[in-house]
Motif scaffolding. Structure first.
Motif, short mmCIF file in Angstrom:
data_model
loop_
_atom_site.label_atom_id
_atom_site.label_comp_id
_atom_site.label_asym_id
_atom_site.label_seq_id
_atom_site.Cartn_x
_atom_site.Cartn_y
_atom_site.Cartn_z
N SER A 136 5.57 22.91 9.84
CA SER A 136 5.50 24.36 10.41
C SER A 136 4.54 24.75 11.41
O SER A 136 3.84 23.97 12.14
N VAL A 137 4.62 26.02 11.81
CA VAL A 137 3.59 26.51 12.64
C VAL A 137 2.54 27.38 12.21
O VAL A 137 2.81 28.59 12.15
N GLU A 189 13.02 23.18 9.38
CA GLU A 189 14.12 24.23 8.85
C GLU A 189 13.71 25.01 7.60
O GLU A 189 13.90 26.34 7.57
N ASN A 190 13.61 24.45 6.58
CA ASN A 190 13.12 25.01 5.27
C ASN A 190 11.95 25.74 5.54
O ASN A 190 11.81 27.00 4.85
N ASN A 191 11.06 25.39 5.99
CA ASN A 191 9.73 26.11 6.34
C ASN A 191 10.03 27.28 7.24
O ASN A 191 9.48 28.48 7.06
N GLY A 251 9.58 31.77 6.35
CA GLY A 251 8.62 32.04 7.10
C GLY A 251 7.31 31.63 7.16
O GLY A 251 6.49 32.08 7.70
N LEU A 252 7.33 30.14 7.66
CA LEU A 252 6.15 29.49 7.87
C LEU A 252 6.03 29.16 9.12
O LEU A 252 5.07 28.22 9.45
N CYS A 253 6.95 29.39 10.21
CA CYS A 253 6.97 28.86 11.40
C CYS A 253 6.89 30.10 12.47
O CYS A 253 7.02 29.76 13.55
N GLU A 276 19.05 16.65 15.68
CA GLU A 276 18.37 18.18 15.85
C GLU A 276 19.10 19.30 15.58
O GLU A 276 20.27 19.15 15.05
N SER A 277 18.55 20.31 15.52
CA SER A 277 19.28 21.59 15.10
C SER A 277 18.94 22.77 16.09
O SER A 277 18.36 22.63 16.87
N ASN A 278 19.52 23.83 15.74
CA ASN A 278 19.03 25.17 16.61
C ASN A 278 17.65 25.63 16.36
O ASN A 278 17.33 26.38 17.14
N ILE A 279 17.03 25.19 15.45
CA ILE A 279 15.57 25.64 15.08
C ILE A 279 14.61 24.43 15.53
O ILE A 279 13.46 24.89 15.65
N SER A 280 15.06 23.39 15.18
CA SER A 280 14.23 22.09 15.68
C SER A 280 14.75 21.31 16.57
O SER A 280 15.82 20.58 16.30
#
Length: 104
Positions: free
Chosen positions: A23-24, A51-53, A57-59, A73-77
């Motif tokens: 997460s960020v 992706e789950n995080n 709302g944790l990123c 890979e995904s469109n989020i990571s």
């Protein structure tokens, strides 16, 4: 050397580091070791965790870009690792006003 970068381009926000994180959080709480090696073990499925995080709302709404460990890979990571040091490809992330793509 800078350990990570947060950038905004055409309303897309990215977090870029070598290792990939779960997460960020506030970055002052992330060690340089985690930014370089990433969260968890080398084999950890960082994409699904991120992706789950992200959806929880944790990123901070940031798209993650990382290398270091080969991942789907995904469109989020987004993973840029492709074993360049062993004869693989040097991957590049192209960001434009209409989106982004990975070139190998």
């Amino acid at each position: 050397m800078v350990q990570c970068v947060k950038l905004k381009f055409h309303e897309q926000e990215f977090f870029i580091c070598h290792g990939g994180l779960y997460s960020v959080p506030k970055l002052m709480y992330v060690s340089t070791r985690d930014l370089i090696r990433g969260s968890g073990k080398y084999e950890t499925d960082i994409v699904d965790i991120y992706e789950n995080n992200y959806h929880n709302g944790l990123c901070q709404g940031l798209i993650q870009v990382h290398g270091h460990r080969k991942q789907k890979e995904s469109n989020i990571s987004i993973c840029l690792e492709d074993s360049v040091e062993f004869g693989g490809n040097l991957c590049v992330l192209n960001i434009s006003a209409t989106g982004y793509s990975v070139q190998k």
